[in-house]
Design an enzyme around this catalytic site. Sequence first.
Site, mmCIF file in Angstrom:
data_model
loop_
_atom_site.group_PDB
_atom_site.id
_atom_site.type_symbol
_atom_site.label_atom_id
_atom_site.label_comp_id
_atom_site.label_asym_id
_atom_site.label_seq_id
_atom_site.Cartn_x
_atom_site.Cartn_y
_atom_site.Cartn_z
ATOM 1 N N LEU A 42 0.067 3.349 1.308
ATOM 2 C CA LEU A 42 -0.535 4.617 0.175
ATOM 3 C C LEU A 42 0.074 5.883 0.460
ATOM 4 C CD1 LEU A 42 -4.371 3.763 0.619
ATOM 5 C CD2 LEU A 42 -3.099 3.830 -1.325
ATOM 6 N N ASP A 43 0.306 6.475 -0.487
ATOM 7 C CA ASP A 43 0.854 7.945 -0.309
ATOM 8 C C ASP A 43 -0.155 8.867 0.618
ATOM 9 O OD1 ASP A 43 3.203 7.138 -1.657
ATOM 10 O OD2 ASP A 43 2.619 8.003 -3.586
ATOM 11 N N PRO A 44 0.464 9.696 1.017
ATOM 12 C CA PRO A 44 -0.413 10.648 1.753
ATOM 13 C C PRO A 44 -1.572 11.320 0.892
ATOM 14 C CG PRO A 44 1.724 11.080 2.456
ATOM 15 C CD PRO A 44 1.994 10.310 1.341
ATOM 16 N N ARG A 178 1.687 6.614 -9.735
ATOM 17 C CA ARG A 178 2.119 7.900 -10.171
ATOM 18 C C ARG A 178 3.211 7.855 -11.273
ATOM 19 N NH1 ARG A 178 6.365 9.407 -5.795
ATOM 20 N NH2 ARG A 178 5.777 7.666 -4.235
#
Length: 305
Positions: A42-44, A178
């Site tokens: 998971l991205d920050p 995204r």
Amino acid sequence: MQQTELSGILLMDKPQGFTSHDVVAKLRGILHTRKIGHGGTLDPLATGVLPVFIGGATKAADFAAAQDKEYVAGFTLGYCTDTQDVTGEMLQTSERYAAEYAVKRAVRGLVGPQQQIPPMYSAVKVNGQKLYDLARKGREVERPARDIIVHEMELLDFDENAQKGTLRCVVSKGTYVRTLVNDLGEKLGTLAVLHSLVRTRSGAYPLDRCRSFEDCERAMADGTMQQLLLPTDSLFTDCPAVTLTAEGAERIARGAVVFPRQTDSLPETAGTLCRVYHEGRFLMLGQVRELDKGGLGLFVYKNFR
């Protein structure tokens, strides 16, 4: 009495600002063990379900990464960034206005099998180098497209005045939400960025079953940490269960094929993956295959003993 050898799957609600690696690193300190891995980056910016695999369960981490995920994503139309989300540098703006009906139509057009080019700001490796390392040096390289599937996507809300909305989507392994938002902007003839992301489900694991770092610290202090962990076989509830006889268990222990008579019941479709047990203990994932002399047998697919 506190557990010293933890084993199982810990469902974490990843906090914003943490990378998946950060979560694993912090848990190593809390749980006092180094045998930990996660099942799906998971991205920050993102929060939500991050399955963490501890002890013997680490063998199953790759299976979690391969499962479908569900997300709720907030997006803003009218500009784009180098990272495709609000953490990046603005690259361009657009004055194009999008009506709600047009957004709904564009969202429907994103459902289905497709190819996606990973963003430069990602952990994907090209020629042994992580793309985000190259991106931070100002370099852009050609990236091979990946086959992905958007199983479901719906527009939950959209504010025409603010040009902001929320999506719910169910996607296959390796999908960058995204980038889907960026594609949505293109379909609308404008630009778009992701401004929030929550993973609400990973495989069969929902967000409401997740834990926090504080939960883990309390459980370690009172010796109940093992109770927060799910068994490894909970990852494979969509696979039929097969119980071995004593003879079958002996054969599988030495890697030999198990015949139907050595099980309680064997699925009749070749290729089927099964949860395999003996005397109530989860042993492995097995696969049903055709035998050279006809009939079906059960073979070791992944051992978890």
